[in-house]
Design an enzyme around this catalytic site. Sequence first.
Site, mmCIF file in Angstrom:
data_model
loop_
_atom_site.group_PDB
_atom_site.id
_atom_site.type_symbol
_atom_site.label_atom_id
_atom_site.label_comp_id
_atom_site.label_asym_id
_atom_site.label_seq_id
_atom_site.Cartn_x
_atom_site.Cartn_y
_atom_site.Cartn_z
ATOM 1 N N ILE A 66 0.901 5.354 3.433
ATOM 2 C CA ILE A 66 1.562 4.284 2.901
ATOM 3 C C ILE A 66 1.566 3.043 4.331
ATOM 4 C CG2 ILE A 66 3.810 4.679 3.735
ATOM 5 C CD1 ILE A 66 4.837 3.292 1.062
ATOM 6 N N TYR A 67 1.279 3.515 5.341
ATOM 7 C CA TYR A 67 1.306 2.687 6.683
ATOM 8 C C TYR A 67 0.107 1.593 6.341
ATOM 9 C CZ TYR A 67 4.443 6.129 8.978
ATOM 10 O OH TYR A 67 5.337 6.822 9.592
#
Length: 349
Positions: A61-62
């Site tokens: 998700i980064y």
Amino acid sequence: MQYAQLGSTGTFVSRLCLGTMTFGGKNTLFGVMGGLDQSEADRLVGMALDAGVNFIDTANIYAAGESEIITGKALGAKRKDVVLATKAFGRMGPGANEVGVSRLALMQQAEASLKRLGTDYIDLYQIHGWDAVTPMEESLRALDDLVRQGKVRYIGVSNWAAWQIMKALGISERRGLEKFATLQAYYSLAGRDLEHEIVPMLEDQKLGLMTWSPLAGGALSGKFSRDARANEGRRTQFDFPPLNVEKVYDLVDVLKVIAGKHGVTVAQVALGWQLHKSYVTTVIMGAKTEAQLQDNLGSVNVALDAEDLAAIDAASAITPQYPNWMIGMQSDRKPGTTRDWAAVARSTF
């Protein structure tokens, strides 16, 4: 660099881990964290590896996957020299199944992470959060399959409560599935809640602890104080994790005195305090600049004495919670010992 055993596995990792939340996402919320491009990330990764860091943590998700891409390219041929960790849970697209840790999601996201990282295997694959919808056994069986397929070496979890982790360990034991080796959790001098229930569980079960946001989102960097609040930095744009600001100001005052005594920075003292904790396997550093990373790397050389640790512990102490205080009060009652319980009751209540 110092190294520690990763939980009860036979793998050793550096006491400082390079976190990559600052990589990518320039025009998104992740840009507030850092928004570093490939060349900037290359320099930070190179510095970390040269300093002996062999542990790097990222997540799908980064920066919507961009962090994994940048991390993989920055490692290049040195991938084999690094214990590489990533995570899955957060939403990665608009589809109904592009979030969570169902079998479908975990299998899809593991393949996507492998591709973005440019690697054939993930050393530590972690569930990034609590999925209240998916049955726990479904997630654990999917992780076990990924290990058996050779795509994952070890599995871990992040941001779960102690009871949830214990339940998962029980299921894995009963079903003969791969067990969690690690927990990644928020821990800082400004937030020691972990010590109530999670730390005793980790020590009992021999899980490794990876701590995130050890400087409490920059609040313990030395830039923030009662007299001069910084007008720059991540907390001015993204006030996370939550803090008791007045307590942090008091704490920073103590850290400044100790930093002056040793000729180091406030941030190095805050990180060094964690490195003195036997239950902390590795402290995850997140840096925007080479100067920040260099400062963080210096924390391994900070030798705090008993007086320093006592002062820091007193300034950052948490209030005991039930049943912990009751367990502590009763823990001295052993066969063959005598104790004036009336006196204990009077002094306690």
